[in-house]
Design a protein around this motif. Structure first.
Motif, PDB file in Angstrom:
ATOM      1  N   THR A 168       0.836  -1.213   0.000  1.00 31.49           N
ATOM      2  CA  THR A 168       0.000   0.000   0.000  1.00 31.49           C
ATOM      3  C   THR A 168       0.860   1.247   0.000  1.00 31.49           C
ATOM      4  OG1 THR A 168      -1.713  -1.199   1.221  1.00 31.49           O
ATOM      5  CG2 THR A 168      -1.834   1.206   1.227  1.00 31.49           C
ATOM      6  N   THR A 169       1.983   1.215   0.756  1.00 34.11           N
ATOM      7  CA  THR A 169       2.880   2.371   0.809  1.00 34.11           C
ATOM      8  C   THR A 169       3.555   2.622  -0.531  1.00 34.11           C
ATOM      9  OG1 THR A 169       3.300   1.893   3.142  1.00 34.11           O
ATOM     10  CG2 THR A 169       4.853   3.357   2.017  1.00 34.11           C
ATOM     11  N   VAL A 170       4.010   1.549  -1.179  1.00 33.91           N
ATOM     12  CA  VAL A 170       4.638   1.692  -2.485  1.00 33.91           C
ATOM     13  C   VAL A 170       3.662   2.251  -3.488  1.00 33.91           C
ATOM     14  CG1 VAL A 170       5.637   0.401  -4.395  1.00 33.91           C
ATOM     15  CG2 VAL A 170       6.366  -0.086  -2.058  1.00 33.91           C
ATOM     16  N   THR A 171       2.452   1.738  -3.490  1.00 30.30           N
ATOM     17  CA  THR A 171       1.439   2.219  -4.431  1.00 30.30           C
ATOM     18  C   THR A 171       1.110   3.678  -4.185  1.00 30.30           C
ATOM     19  OG1 THR A 171       0.493  -0.002  -4.525  1.00 30.30           O
ATOM     20  CG2 THR A 171      -0.890   1.804  -5.313  1.00 30.30           C
ATOM     21  N   ALA A 172       1.075   4.050  -2.916  1.00 28.01           N
ATOM     22  CA  ALA A 172       0.773   5.442  -2.595  1.00 28.01           C
ATOM     23  C   ALA A 172       1.863   6.366  -3.108  1.00 28.01           C
ATOM     24  CB  ALA A 172       0.602   5.587  -1.086  1.00 28.01           C
ATOM     25  N   ASP A 173       3.152   5.964  -2.944  1.00 29.66           N
ATOM     26  CA  ASP A 173       4.252   6.787  -3.429  1.00 29.66           C
ATOM     27  C   ASP A 173       4.228   6.907  -4.942  1.00 29.66           C
ATOM     28  OD1 ASP A 173       5.128   7.192  -0.866  1.00 29.66           O
ATOM     29  OD2 ASP A 173       6.547   5.532  -0.893  1.00 29.66           O
ATOM     30  N   LEU A 174       3.988   5.833  -5.625  1.00 31.59           N
ATOM     31  CA  LEU A 174       3.939   5.871  -7.080  1.00 31.59           C
ATOM     32  C   LEU A 174       2.748   6.696  -7.555  1.00 31.59           C
ATOM     33  CD1 LEU A 174       5.271   4.915  -9.679  1.00 31.59           C
ATOM     34  CD2 LEU A 174       3.816   2.883  -9.598  1.00 31.59           C
ATOM     35  N   ASN A 175       1.653   6.564  -6.863  1.00 33.16           N
ATOM     36  CA  ASN A 175       0.484   7.376  -7.219  1.00 33.16           C
ATOM     37  C   ASN A 175       0.739   8.856  -6.990  1.00 33.16           C
ATOM     38  OD1 ASN A 175      -1.125   5.242  -8.085  1.00 33.16           O
ATOM     39  ND2 ASN A 175      -1.920   4.832  -6.006  1.00 33.16           N
ATOM     40  N   ALA A 176       1.500   9.162  -5.937  1.00 33.49           N
ATOM     41  CA  ALA A 176       1.824  10.564  -5.673  1.00 33.49           C
ATOM     42  C   ALA A 176       2.686  11.117  -6.817  1.00 33.49           C
ATOM     43  CB  ALA A 176       2.540  10.685  -4.327  1.00 33.49           C
ATOM     44  N   ASN A 207       5.153  22.998  -6.803  1.00 32.66           N
ATOM     45  CA  ASN A 207       4.432  21.859  -6.231  1.00 32.66           C
ATOM     46  C   ASN A 207       4.004  20.844  -7.295  1.00 32.66           C
ATOM     47  OD1 ASN A 207       4.591  22.930  -3.578  1.00 32.66           O
ATOM     48  ND2 ASN A 207       2.841  24.280  -4.031  1.00 32.66           N
ATOM     49  N   THR A 208       4.772  20.750  -8.326  1.00 32.47           N
ATOM     50  CA  THR A 208       4.512  19.690  -9.318  1.00 32.47           C
ATOM     51  C   THR A 208       5.763  18.802  -9.403  1.00 32.47           C
ATOM     52  OG1 THR A 208       5.203  21.185 -11.109  1.00 32.47           O
ATOM     53  CG2 THR A 208       2.830  21.038 -10.623  1.00 32.47           C
ATOM     54  N   LEU A 209       6.751  19.238 -10.169  1.00 30.81           N
ATOM     55  CA  LEU A 209       7.990  18.454 -10.266  1.00 30.81           C
ATOM     56  C   LEU A 209       8.732  18.420  -8.931  1.00 30.81           C
ATOM     57  CD1 LEU A 209       9.353  19.663 -13.748  1.00 30.81           C
ATOM     58  CD2 LEU A 209       7.882  17.707 -13.223  1.00 30.81           C
ATOM     59  N   GLY A 210       8.525  19.409  -8.096  1.00 31.23           N
ATOM     60  CA  GLY A 210       9.188  19.447  -6.800  1.00 31.23           C
ATOM     61  C   GLY A 210       8.690  18.391  -5.834  1.00 31.23           C
ATOM     62  N   LYS A 211       7.627  17.688  -6.169  1.00 35.35           N
ATOM     63  CA  LYS A 211       7.122  16.608  -5.319  1.00 35.35           C
ATOM     64  C   LYS A 211       7.735  15.244  -5.656  1.00 35.35           C
ATOM     65  CE  LYS A 211       2.616  18.634  -4.211  1.00 35.35           C
ATOM     66  NZ  LYS A 211       1.138  18.443  -4.256  1.00 35.35           N
ATOM     67  N   LEU A 212       8.509  15.173  -6.705  1.00 34.49           N
ATOM     68  CA  LEU A 212       9.132  13.900  -7.102  1.00 34.49           C
ATOM     69  C   LEU A 212      10.419  13.715  -6.291  1.00 34.49           C
ATOM     70  CD1 LEU A 212       8.666  14.270 -10.979  1.00 34.49           C
ATOM     71  CD2 LEU A 212       7.186  13.047  -9.370  1.00 34.49           C
ATOM     72  N   ASP A 213      10.265  13.387  -5.004  1.00 36.85           N
ATOM     73  CA  ASP A 213      11.411  13.374  -4.111  1.00 36.85           C
ATOM     74  C   ASP A 213      12.366  12.211  -4.355  1.00 36.85           C
ATOM     75  OD1 ASP A 213       9.696  11.443  -3.233  1.00 36.85           O
ATOM     76  OD2 ASP A 213       9.495  12.205  -1.192  1.00 36.85           O
ATOM     77  N   ALA A 214      12.037  11.266  -5.250  1.00 37.56           N
ATOM     78  CA  ALA A 214      12.965  10.196  -5.628  1.00 37.56           C
ATOM     79  C   ALA A 214      13.601  10.458  -6.992  1.00 37.56           C
ATOM     80  CB  ALA A 214      12.245   8.853  -5.635  1.00 37.56           C
ATOM     81  N   LEU A 229      15.283  19.102  -4.672  1.00 34.94           N
ATOM     82  CA  LEU A 229      14.929  17.683  -4.660  1.00 34.94           C
ATOM     83  C   LEU A 229      16.074  16.874  -4.040  1.00 34.94           C
ATOM     84  CD1 LEU A 229      13.259  17.323  -8.175  1.00 34.94           C
ATOM     85  CD2 LEU A 229      12.142  17.087  -5.942  1.00 34.94           C
ATOM     86  N   PRO A 230      15.830  16.080  -3.008  1.00 31.84           N
ATOM     87  CA  PRO A 230      16.923  15.462  -2.252  1.00 31.84           C
ATOM     88  C   PRO A 230      17.737  14.425  -3.024  1.00 31.84           C
ATOM     89  CG  PRO A 230      14.800  14.587  -1.548  1.00 31.84           C
ATOM     90  CD  PRO A 230      14.501  15.711  -2.469  1.00 31.84           C
TER      91      PRO A 230
END
Length: 334
Positions: free
Chosen positions: A5-13, A72-79, A101-102
């Motif tokens: 569920t956590t992985v899916t949530a991150d990918l969905n984000a 708040n678009t590309l800046g949310k892709l923290d990976a 981005l870290p």
């Protein structure tokens, strides 16, 4: 169940952040991004991690992107590790959250129309930083000095001004700050780069460009011992070999000359001894002939000659007696 569920949530984000970007930024070529299709296998320009848990790469070069990059678009892709949106029509400022981005390692934003100042918040993991051929103003952020992993920095063809920070970056191999409005002295840590890295900045001076006014030129004298030392260091072995070969050649020449002199002298002595031998033999033969002839002549003188018709025969006693009688007769007659 919780991990999935956590992985899916991150990918969905990540998926929602990219869809928001596509909606906010007009583009000339329609992207096939859709909430109904798998993001890791069918979306153009998207690369996911091996386990398909996160988006780690976004590559959209020359796809006709127009306008500013929304926050708040590309800046949310923290990976996200690679962001390439070069050669588009993007303008205005870069949102600070993009450079922060870290996980970002490579940023390609060249050949756009981005402007304003470069954000101060820059992730320290950045290794490739390219903002060239834009319209950035202001100074180069001092935070660039903290990018210890940086290997390439391209800021050419902008409108940057002010001094160049002393970028003591151990991994920096490629640098281009040309055609800006930079001024002051090139830091010592950057003087190892070629002059092409600094061209087009009329107020910039120092090595490898022209000498700054008011600063005396370094004296060439200290460099002379280094050149001499390096010259002798490079040439010492050659000089030693040359001297050895020359000395050997001189010794060989002396030996050859001595041998020739000895042979010549010996030949002359042989000829002289041969000539003396012949002369001695000739004189001896002539002398023997003379002695023989003189002996013959003496014997011929002492030889008695008897005329033809004489029948007397004399022996030794007769001759001696005759000589004694002749002597006695001569004595008494006197």
């Amino acid at each position: 169940m919780f991990i999935a569920t956590t992985v899916t949530a991150d990918l969905n984000a990540d998926k929602q952040a990219l869809l928001s970007f596509a909606v906010a930024v007009p583009h000339g070529r329609k992207l096939n991004w859709s909430s109904d299709t798998p993001i890791c296998s069918l979306w153009v320009g998207i690369r996911c991690s091996p386990d398909h848990s996160r988006v780690i790469g976004l590559r959209l070069p020359a796809v006709g992107l127009l306008g500013p990059i929304p926050a708040n678009t590309l800046g949310k892709l923290d990976a996200l590790q690679v962001l390439m949106i070069r050669s588009n029509g993007l303008n205005a400022n870069i949102p600070p959250d993009v450079l922060a981005l870290p996980s970002l390692r490579s940023l390609f934003l060249q050949h756009n129309n981005l402007s304003g100042e470069i954000p101060n918040l820059i992730t320290p993991s950045l290794a490739f930083f390219d903002l060239s051929y834009n319209s950035f103003t202001g100074e180069i952020p001092l935070e660039v000095k903290n990018l210890t992993q940086l290997t390439a920095l391209y800021l050419q063809n902008n409108s940057l001004s002010g001094p160049i920070p002393d970028l003591k970056l151990p991994k920096l191999k490629r640098l281009n700050l040309s055609f800006n409005n930079l001024s002051g002295t090139i830091p010592l840590s950057l003087q190892k780069f070629p002059k092409e890295s600094f061209l087009g900045n009329s107020l910039l001076c120092g090595q490898p460009l022209k000498q700054c006014p008011g600063i005396p030129s370094p004296s060439p004298l200290p460099s002379q011992p280094y050149h001499k030392k390096s010259f002798w260091k490079r040439s010492s072995s050659k000089i030693i070999i040359g001297v050895a070969v020359g000395g050997f050649a001189v010794i060989l020449l002396v030996i050859v000359v001595l041998l020739l002199c000895i042979l010549r002298r010996k030949g002359r002595e042989d000829r002289e001894s041969s000539t003396k031998g012949k002369g001695t033999a000739g004189s001896r033969s002539e002398k023997s002939k003379e002695e023989y002839s003189s002996g013959v002549q003496e014997s011929e003188k002492n030889k008695l000659v008897f005329f033809e018709g004489c029948s007397y025969n004399f022996d030794l006693e007769d001759l001696l007696r005759a000589s004694a009688e002749c002597f006695s007769a001569a004595w008494f007659s006197s």
